[in-house]
Design a protein around this motif. Structure first.
Motif, PDB file in Angstrom:
ATOM      1  N   ARG A  70       0.829  -1.209   0.000  1.00  0.00           N
ATOM      2  CA  ARG A  70       0.000   0.000   0.000  1.00  0.00           C
ATOM      3  C   ARG A  70       0.865   1.261   0.000  1.00  0.00           C
ATOM      4  NH1 ARG A  70      -2.404   3.799   3.264  1.00  0.00           N
ATOM      5  NH2 ARG A  70      -1.098   3.220   5.038  1.00  0.00           N
ATOM      6  N   LEU A  87      -5.856  -0.738  -1.984  1.00  0.00           N
ATOM      7  CA  LEU A  87      -5.538  -1.504  -0.784  1.00  0.00           C
ATOM      8  C   LEU A  87      -5.866  -0.668   0.446  1.00  0.00           C
ATOM      9  CD1 LEU A  87      -2.033  -2.784  -1.983  1.00  0.00           C
ATOM     10  CD2 LEU A  87      -4.140  -4.105  -1.925  1.00  0.00           C
ATOM     11  N   ARG A  89      -5.760   0.261   4.486  1.00  0.00           N
ATOM     12  CA  ARG A  89      -4.732   0.136   5.520  1.00  0.00           C
ATOM     13  C   ARG A  89      -5.121  -0.992   6.462  1.00  0.00           C
ATOM     14  NH1 ARG A  89      -2.971   1.270  10.483  1.00  0.00           N
ATOM     15  NH2 ARG A  89      -0.854   2.107  10.716  1.00  0.00           N
ATOM     16  N   ALA A 609      -8.241   3.850  -1.115  1.00  0.00           N
ATOM     17  CA  ALA A 609      -8.727   2.570  -0.628  1.00  0.00           C
ATOM     18  C   ALA A 609     -10.224   2.649  -0.355  1.00  0.00           C
ATOM     19  CB  ALA A 609      -7.974   2.176   0.641  1.00  0.00           C
TER      20      ALA A 609
END
Length: 795
Positions: A70, A87, A89, A609
């Motif tokens: 990420r 992506l 976290r 994300a």
């Protein structure tokens, strides 16, 4: 004087930049991890152990590797990020000391029908450059030897703007290596027209049987409004032109309800939308249609080499590029080693290095023209490794997911050497693994547990291998387990005859596979085990095959839907409450209308994300409130789906909720060691080992006298192997014949009969080198398997 010099020569203090020698994880809570914290040494080999479902993958892949990737993705521009997977976290308080992570997992390689072992590594590219330099006759640049580049010729007028504008005629020519007949696929296709349509029906009556060709959608509008067809006319009454337009017509612009669209015949459309993918990667209903409607045969023009006649005409030392790609890689490596051409010395050195990596990693039996979609998960993982062995990168974190899968004990030694080689270049190597042979080489071990699912997710141990042996953990207790050879063996009740098996590398093999007993088929990777068993027995009546094919599952899929467990549960709820069964499916009428039965609201934030938030309407329960008023026993449907398999098995076994059909399925899940799973848990959260055992449990319900299991110990902890052996025994004692393709010595020792293939891989294998009992194999020590099994049992 000497003392003074000694003081002067004292080592300087460590530079602050050299002090970052740990990856620090604080407060990791991804999936079932319980707020864990640990320090992982950099530039060392760390092995993560624990039962399947204990949280190893959640820590290594979903936390450490995911955050590294990420952070790297965030360094790209917003435009580039828009083309990359988003992506989120990971759920962790702090991650420090991360380096670039390279994940070498077991995902099978590419779904492209033109992808081969040579194209997914640099080997094919280097061979093409070699032929463009040394091939005689010289036919062009390296793309002249590429089966992914078509030859093209053209001419046209162009305006040249100089002092005086003038028109010039220019010609261009591209020399590619693609076979024009099969378009670089190596196969030509024949279509069974009766599988595309029912000629006795009209289009409006649903004549088309191709997936996706519904008269309710755009295709129906095109057929009715384009003017090409009479939608009420049976197909067997079509003229030749109308039938040609339906089946073969090239792309043509048509106007439908005022909208410009493109129409093309069924066969060109099928070739573009279905046949551009590898068969293995297709959705099940598409694959079933393709297998029913399309026959693949080797292209008669290129002989399956994918290359044009021109590309095959250029040779080096009497060999064309097609000849070299068809060779076993170990033989090709020898051929390249004998080639002495100073003008291309650096290229030859690179090619030799790449081919030698294949041999060292135990893949010398492959050929460069092998389609990448036919490789197993273990083979795919090792092919990916080859990309990194020659890399100039250092201080990288390499993450491996059970690299020993599919490996004979003899091959595990080679894999260990390669992992240590990566570490010694200054890289951090993180390995999720169960095999004691690989745990033994670790610099550092992290053991997760103590059990699986909600009973796991904690750090049980950190330290060296010797310290693990003395530790009071499940892995520590079982690390030195060694199965004994059985004292009493079952006697076969008959045999399955295999005669003249010659698929792939098999050499006209004749063998009688005993029935009524536990048979283990073994041998080094590439010796012909799968070719013998799957190729000769899998299609027979009464044979149930549990292979290593991946379970495809969306976040809406769960163990209840995959195993068919949800059907008897829905019917039981419906009967108890006098309502429709569809109310009790979150994907049907009973699902919450706000989140569509998902339990969470997914928000896509473009290049950032995505975010998943529990649905406020249903509180994450996935069902409408009125549905939750209905009970079976004392539970509503959301409470049942939140149960573990063990708890659900008790719930449906007796009392008001007694449902024999549901209890039978749940009992199978318990038998394969999945009692800790929640029956409504999304399939996307399951580990590889859990998915394979879920598949095994599903197949246990099929009616058949013979079970073929392909490496059922994949993803299993040492403690779980014992439970698997108990399951295999129960199957045999119930009158089934069980044939296991396996490398695990505990399963070999437990067998009634062993069939060993070899002696080597590829053309060095393909023969039966031993048939008999495990005791006889150990006593003879005549094969590699016999030698390793003898060491394992301490004979």
């Amino acid at each position: 004087m000497s003392e003074h010099l000694g003081t002067e020569a004292a080592a300087p203090e460590q530079h602050v930049a050299d002090s970052h020698d740990l990856i620090r994880v604080r407060g990791a809570r991804e999936n079932n991890l319980r707020d864990i914290s640990l320090d992982i040494p950099k530039r060392r080999l760390t092995v993560f152990t624990g039962v399947s479902g204990s949280g190893k993958s959640s820590l290594v892949f979903s936390t450490i590797a995911a955050e590294s990737q990420r952070l790297i993705n965030e360094t790209y521009s917003a435009f580039v990020q828009g083309f990359m997977p988003t992506l989120a976290r990971p759920d962790v308080d702090l991650l420090e000391g991360l380096t670039t992570a390279i994940i070498v997992d077991q995902e099978r390689l590419g779904a492209n029908i033109r992808s081969t072992v040579g194209t997914v590594t640099d080997a094919n590219t280097m061979l093409r450059i070699l032929f463009s330099r040394l091939g005689r006759p010289h036919i062009g640049s390296s793309q002249a030897f590429s089966f992914n580049v078509a030859s093209a010729h053209g001419a046209g007028a162009m305006t040249v703007e100089t002092g005086n504008k003038r028109a010039e005629r220019r010609e261009f020519s591209i020399v590619g290596g693609m076979c024009p007949r099969c378009e670089g696929t190596g196969n030509v296709t024949d279509f069974d027209l009766s599988a595309l349509y029912d000629e006795t029906k009209s289009l409006n009556e649903g004549a088309l049987t191709v997936p996706g060709y519904s008269m309710d959608g755009w295709w129906g509008r095109i057929f009715r409004s384009s003017g090409l067809f009479d939608p009420d006319k049976p197909i067997n009454k079509y003229t030749k032109k109308q039938l040609h337009d339906l089946v073969h017509k090239e792309p043509t612009k048509v106007k439908v309800e005022g909208i410009n669209l493109t129409y093309e015949g069924l066969i060109p459309r099928i070739q573009k939308s279905f046949l551009s993918k590898d068969v293995e990667a297709m959705q099940p209903h598409i694959r079933a249609f393709v297998e029913r409607a399309v026959t693949f045969r080797t292209c008669p023009e290129c002989g399956g080499s994918r290359l044009s006649e021109l590309a095959r005409s250029s040779k080096i030392a009497g060999k064309s590029i097609a000849d070299l790609c068809a060779m076993q890689i170990s033989d090709l490596a020898e051929w390249v080693r004998d080639l002495d051409e100073p003008s291309v010395a650096p290229l030859l050195a690179g090619l030799r290095g790449s081919l030698d990596s294949f041999v060292r990693i135990g893949l010398g039996y492959l050929s460069l023209d092998r389609p990448s979609g036919t490789l197993s998960g273990g083979e795919s993982q090792r092919v990916k490794m080859i990309r990194h062995l020659g890399s100039s990168l250092t201080d990288v974190t390499y993450v491996f997911d059970e690299p020993t899968i599919g490996l004979h004990p003899h091959d595990i030694q080679r894999m260990n050497e390669l992992l240590l080689q990566l570490r010694d270049k200054g890289n951090t190597v993180l390995v999720v693994e169960h095999k004691p042979e690989m745990i033994a080489i670790a610099d550092h071990v992290v053991d997760l547990g103590p059990r699986a699912g909600s009973a796991g997710g904690s750090i049980c141990f950190e330290g060296t291998v010797d310290q693990l042996r003395a530790a009071d953990t499940l892995t520590g207790h079982h690390l030195d387990d060694r199965a004994r050879l059985k004292d009493t063996l079952r006697s076969p009740t008959g045999a399955l005859e295999i005669r003249g098996a010659c698929e792939h590398n098999l050499r006209d093999v004749d063998v009688d596979v005993p029935t009524g007993v536990l048979v283990v088929v073994t041998g080094v990777a590439g010796s012909g085990k799968s070719s013998l068993i799957h190729g000769s027995l899998a299609g027979r009546d009464g044979v149930v095959v549990v292979d290593q094919g991946a379970i495809k599952g969306s976040r809406r899929s769960n163990p209840a839907t995959y195993t068919g467990l949800l059907d008897p549960i829905r019917k039981a709820f419906a009967k108890a409450n006098g309502v429709k069964p569809s109310l009790f499916s979150p994907n049907s009428e009973g699902g919450c209308p706000v989140c569509n039965g998902a339990g969470v609201i997914y928000t896509d934030l473009a290049m950032m994300a995505g975010v998943a938030v529990p649905c406020e309407e249903c509180g994450g329960k996935r069902f409408q409130a009125p549905v939750l008023e209905y009970h079976l026993g004392d539970k509503d449907i959301s409470e049942v789906l939140a149960m573990s398999v063990d708890r659900a098995a008790e719930f449906f076994a007796a009392g008001e909720a007694r449902t024999p059909a549901a209890h039978t399925i749940l009992k199978r899940l318990v038998d394969v060691g999945l009692g800790y799973l929640t029956i409504g848990q999304p399939l996307t959260t399951l580990s590889g080992g859990e998915r394979q055992r879920l598949k095994l449990a599903t197949h246990l319900g099929e009616k058949g006298g013979v079970y073929i299991l392909d490496e059922p110990t994949a993803g299993l902890h040492l403690a779980d192997v014992e439970q698997l052996l108990g399951l295999l025994d129960r199957l045999v004692d119930a009158g089934k014949s069980v044939i296991v393709i396996e490398h695990h010595q505990a399963v070999m020792a437990h067998a009634d009969r062993i069939i060993d293939l070899g002696p080597g891989a590829g053309h060095d294998g393909g023969r039966i080198v031993f048939e008999g009992t495990p005791a006889d194999l150990v006593a003879a020590r005549s094969t590699l398997t016999g030698q390793h099994l003898a060491t394992y049992v301490g004979a």
